[in-house]
Every structure is written in C-alpha cells, then in structure tokens.
Design a protein around this motif. Structure first.
Motif, PDB file in Angstrom:
ATOM      1  N   ILE A 131       0.837  -1.207   0.000  1.00  0.00           N
ATOM      2  CA  ILE A 131       0.000   0.000   0.000  1.00  0.00           C
ATOM      3  C   ILE A 131       0.871   1.255   0.000  1.00  0.00           C
ATOM      4  CG2 ILE A 131      -1.671   1.349   1.318  1.00  0.00           C
ATOM      5  CD1 ILE A 131      -2.895  -1.279   2.241  1.00  0.00           C
ATOM      6  N   LYS A 132       0.548   2.193  -0.910  1.00  0.00           N
ATOM      7  CA  LYS A 132       1.253   3.471  -1.008  1.00  0.00           C
ATOM      8  C   LYS A 132       0.500   4.596  -0.303  1.00  0.00           C
ATOM      9  CE  LYS A 132       3.078   4.864  -4.867  1.00  0.00           C
ATOM     10  NZ  LYS A 132       3.226   5.249  -6.299  1.00  0.00           N
ATOM     11  N   GLY A 162      10.890   6.428   1.358  1.00  0.00           N
ATOM     12  CA  GLY A 162      11.866   5.355   1.221  1.00  0.00           C
ATOM     13  C   GLY A 162      11.492   4.034   1.848  1.00  0.00           C
ATOM     14  N   ALA A 163      10.226   3.641   1.771  1.00  0.00           N
ATOM     15  CA  ALA A 163       9.796   2.363   2.337  1.00  0.00           C
ATOM     16  C   ALA A 163       9.733   1.297   1.240  1.00  0.00           C
ATOM     17  CB  ALA A 163       8.428   2.515   3.007  1.00  0.00           C
ATOM     18  N   LEU A 164       9.453   0.069   1.643  1.00  0.00           N
ATOM     19  CA  LEU A 164       9.251  -0.998   0.671  1.00  0.00           C
ATOM     20  C   LEU A 164       7.831  -0.935   0.130  1.00  0.00           C
ATOM     21  CD1 LEU A 164      11.016  -4.061   2.356  1.00  0.00           C
ATOM     22  CD2 LEU A 164      11.833  -2.668   0.441  1.00  0.00           C
ATOM     23  N   SER A 218       6.829   2.755 -10.448  1.00  0.00           N
ATOM     24  CA  SER A 218       7.746   3.703  -9.814  1.00  0.00           C
ATOM     25  C   SER A 218       8.584   3.025  -8.734  1.00  0.00           C
ATOM     26  CB  SER A 218       6.970   4.894  -9.234  1.00  0.00           C
ATOM     27  OG  SER A 218       6.130   4.500  -8.172  1.00  0.00           O
ATOM     28  N   HIS A 219       8.040   1.949  -8.124  1.00  0.00           N
ATOM     29  CA  HIS A 219       8.833   1.181  -7.167  1.00  0.00           C
ATOM     30  C   HIS A 219       9.930   0.412  -7.897  1.00  0.00           C
ATOM     31  CE1 HIS A 219       9.929  -2.229  -4.556  1.00  0.00           C
ATOM     32  NE2 HIS A 219       9.667  -1.412  -3.562  1.00  0.00           N
ATOM     33  N   GLN A 249      12.233   1.553  -4.030  1.00  0.00           N
ATOM     34  CA  GLN A 249      11.611   2.033  -2.798  1.00  0.00           C
ATOM     35  C   GLN A 249      10.311   2.752  -3.141  1.00  0.00           C
ATOM     36  OE1 GLN A 249      14.809   4.559  -1.293  1.00  0.00           O
ATOM     37  NE2 GLN A 249      15.273   3.050   0.292  1.00  0.00           N
ATOM     38  N   THR A 250       9.479   2.941  -2.122  1.00  0.00           N
ATOM     39  CA  THR A 250       8.203   3.627  -2.314  1.00  0.00           C
ATOM     40  C   THR A 250       7.963   4.599  -1.171  1.00  0.00           C
ATOM     41  OG1 THR A 250       7.121   1.873  -3.578  1.00  0.00           O
ATOM     42  CG2 THR A 250       5.685   3.297  -2.308  1.00  0.00           C
ATOM     43  N   ASP A 251       7.577   5.816  -1.496  1.00  0.00           N
ATOM     44  CA  ASP A 251       7.154   6.771  -0.478  1.00  0.00           C
ATOM     45  C   ASP A 251       5.692   6.518  -0.137  1.00  0.00           C
ATOM     46  OD1 ASP A 251       9.650   7.922  -0.675  1.00  0.00           O
ATOM     47  OD2 ASP A 251       9.002   9.446  -2.105  1.00  0.00           O
TER      48      ASP A 251
END
Length: 454
Positions: A360-361, A397-399, A406-407, A412-414
């Motif tokens: 989840i983003k 900067g999370a997984l 974009s990941h 990484q995913t914000d």
C-alpha cells in the motif's frame, strides 16, 4: 451435492440478469479483450462465437466487487467475517470417483493454441496468455495442496511458461527442493472455477499454512468436490471445465514476456519455468475461462487483504470497513472508515494499515458517515475535512509493491496517509451534512417516469 464451479456461476449470473451474451464472432487476438475493457472488466460476458474454434469464452466473471460478494453469498458488508471465519475454521473437501472434468482426456499431439481460444490481450504481449489459470500443486513434504492464479505464456505445442516471481516464496522454495532432490514438480492448471475457489487461492500459504482446498470448503459451506487427475498425483476440482496436467523440471526455463501487468504497464521480458503439459482434461462442450489482465485475481486478492487489514485495525481503532480500490489495483490504495473515538485514531489507523501490508502506497481514513466505495464521497471528505499541515503522514523510502512501476524504478516507495476524519474539538454542527427530509439520499426515481425531451 450442489453444482459447483463455473456452470453454477453462469446460472447465478443469468438468474440475476448480470450476464451478457455476445453472439457476434470475436477475434481472441485483441478484439475479445477490447469488448471486456469497454465495460471496465466489470460485466461478465459469455462469447459464444470465437474465431478459430467452437469453444465459447467466459470473461470478466469476477471483476465487480458487488457481483463477487454476491457469488460468495455475503454481500459487501459481510465479506470480512466470512473470509476470516473460513481461514480460522477450514473444512475437509470430498473425493468423488468420477469428475465431469475428466469426461475427455487428451494425451497425444497436444497443441494448446490449437485446442483452445487463448486470447492475446495487449499490443506488446509476447504471446497468447492463459490469465485465469489456477496453478495447483502439492507440497512434497506436508502434502498440503497449494494453488494460485498465475499467468501462463502459451508457447507452441504442449509447452507453457509459468510465472514464478519473488512474490511467490513458497513455490520458489518448492522448486528449489525439487532441484536438490532431483524431482519434477507435478502440477495442474485449472480453468472454469467459481468465486469460492478463486478467493481461497489468494490466501497466503506462508502466513496461514493452510490447505487451500479446505479453506474453499469452509467458504462454500459444503465440501469441495475433487477427483483424481489423469496422469499426475493430484486431486483437481471435479466440476471444473478444463485441467492441463503436467510437470515442471527444475532448471527448465524459457523466455517469457513482456506482458501488460498491474496498472496496465508492461513487465519486462525475462525467463520463467516451463511446464510440459502431458494431458489435457475437459468436460464435454467446455467453456474457456478468461480474465482480462489485471482485474479479477487482484480483486480477489484485495478482498483477502481487506479482511486481514480489518482484523489488524480492530485491535487499534473502532473500524467500520476497508476498501482496497480498483483504481489502485486492489493493492496500492486503501480507504478506511472508522468511528473516531480519540483524537489520534486517524493517524493510528494509517500506521496500522501501512504496517500490515507493504504494497500500500496511499491510505485515506474517513469517518463512518462516508461511503468508502463511492469515490465522490471520499473526495468530499478529503476536500472538506483534511488539512495537509496537520493531517498528512509522509513516510519516505519504504518498501512497496514489485508490480508497481515507480517502485521498480527506485526500489523504494514513499508512503502517504491522509487523515480525513473530523477534528473532535471542532465546534458542534460545523461538519453536519445536509439531508433532504424524508429522502436522505435515497429515492425511487423510476416512479417519476422521466422521459427525454423532444
């Protein structure tokens, strides 16, 4: 025992006037998928004439949340309790001597492209793909049955690629054990199943360690009917339409992709294991099942994740419901409704959701007067109850999801959380929503016999 699998689904859809029939001949290369996409893959359609063969194709069976939940016998409101109940209390399936799926068995001169109208969905897809196929195999140690929807690139003759990604740790480990012990992995691809079978397949083997056939039996409220496969040591659904039997030899890989995946982006070309199909079993007058990528299995997966998130939230806040949205691929966007009791409940809900499911983003948390399945109502809450300086949660900067472009680009995913709940210290009446007395947003418009002006 009642009829199970695809035939039962089609009967139910006909009774509810939810099934469209296309009598016009369609080309399985692009045209069939274009028709499904016109309805956003939410309207079940039976194509009775498909170019190049006599086998009909059923598509978009499980792409609509309301229809899916009706087929599960729960309605949208009761789904979480039923899904978690089936995980907590699995039930044994039953083996029957003769299954309808083995009415016809083909073991020689197998050419899947010639036998079945396998669609090609998008312009850069590398080949026709079986997209609704359910891979079934048995754990060589525990003997538990595992199954999951996968994509299968259909090559020439009896060869198909089986996508095994990093998101499939159990199957990867199984193939590695087979490599070390020099064994082949016997497996089957099942087509023509029902909603119970699909949603049971989406339960995490690693998290729950369950035999998914037993979860299916608990969901449907009666034992799943199974029958022996023709040439591999597996039990398969007795009333399915088609079963491709065969094996995967560890180390036997071939080129696969590109293929239009989650959110409509193409996955890169790579390699994946090859399955040698040694037998094709099917009912008399079989129906080929197709799922235009990527909706149906993602909705089913999202339903399971919604139930898991709901359970996690219930220990933190007074949660009402959870929606992993179709627009977010049933993975990337969550909308949560709560009954806010304390000032920090909204942010606690955000952190719980992000901690429960890494894909989840973006999370939006709203009050229980907001319909989380109605985008306009969620937009209303964001527009009138959210202030970025106090209500936005940012986690850089999370997984995230490996299926999200974009990941893939960054690794990484914000993450963002939007607390769109009402401030409990706000003055009384400030957020009171207007209603029309006696109607409260509900009206039977048909009784007014409105007509187009001439």
């Amino acid at each position: 025992m009642s009829q199970q699998m695809l035939r039962a689904v089609l009967d139910r859809l006909r009774e509810n006037h939810q099934l469209l029939v296309c009598p016009q001949e369609v080309d399985p290369r692009f045209e069939l998928g274009a028709v499904l996409s016109h309805f956003d893959n939410e309207r079940p359609i039976l194509f009775t004439k498909v170019l190049g063969g006599r086998i009909p194709v059923a598509g978009a069976l499980y792409g609509n949340r309301a229809i899916f939940c009706d087929l599960l016998g729960t309605g949208v409101g009761g789904r979480n309790a039923k899904l978690m109940g089936a995980i907590a209390r699995p039930q044994k399936p039953v083996e029957v001597a003769k299954g309808r799926v083995t009415e016809n068995v083909v073991t020689r001169d197998i050419d899947i492209r010639k036998m079945f109208p396998v669609p090609t969905s998008n312009g850069k897809d590398s080949a026709p793909y079986i997209t609704a196929g359910m891979l079934v195999y048995r754990d060589i140690e525990s003997q538990a049955t595992h199954m999951a929807v996968r994509r299968f690139q259909v090559n020439r003759g009896n060869s198909i690629n089986v996508l095994v990604s990093g998101a499939s740790p159990h199957l990867l480990a199984m193939l590695e054990r087979c490599r070390k012990t020099r064994r082949v992995l016997e497996c089957a691809v099942v087509l023509g199943y029902d909603a119970f079978f699909l949603v049971a397949s989406q339960i995490s083997s690693g998290k729950y360690g369950l035999d998914k056939y037993e979860v299916d039996s608990a969901l449907r409220g009666e034992p799943l009917q199974l029958t022996k496969a023709h040439g591999v040591d597996l039990l398969v659904p007795a009333q399915a339409e088609i079963v491709l039997e065969g094996f995967i030899r560890p180390g036997n890989i071939g080129p696969e992709g590109p293929f239009a995946e989650l959110m409509g982006y193409y996955s890169e070309a790579g390699t994946s294991p090859l399955m040698d199909v040694t037998a094709v079993c099917h009912r008399n007058d079989p129906i080929f099942q197709h799922a235009f990528p990527c909706r149906e299995e993602h909705l089913a997966y999202g339903l399971i994740k919604e139930a898991e998130i709901y359970a996690a939230l219930s220990t933190v806040v007074d949660v009402v419901d959870v929606n992993l949205t179709l627009g977010g691929g049933c993975r990337l966007h969550a909308v949560v409704s709560i009954k806010k009791r304390r000032q920090g409940d909204g942010k606690s809900a955000i952190l719980t959701v992000l901690g429960t499911y890494k894909d989840i983003k973006h999370v939006v948390v709203v009050d229980d007067d907001v319909d989380i399945f109605e985008p306009k109502d969620v937009a209303f809450a964001l527009a009138s109850r959210f202030q970025a300086s106090r209500d936005l949660v940012v986690i850089p900067g999370a997984l995230g999801s490996p299926l999200e472009a974009s990941h893939q680009e960054r690794g990484q995913t914000d993450k963002l959380g939007f607390d769109a709940t009402i401030n409990l210290t706000a003055s009384s009446g400030l957020y009171e929503r207007s209603v029309i007395p006696g109607f409260e947003g509900k009206i039977d418009i048909s009784k007014y016999k409105l007509i187009d002006a001439q």
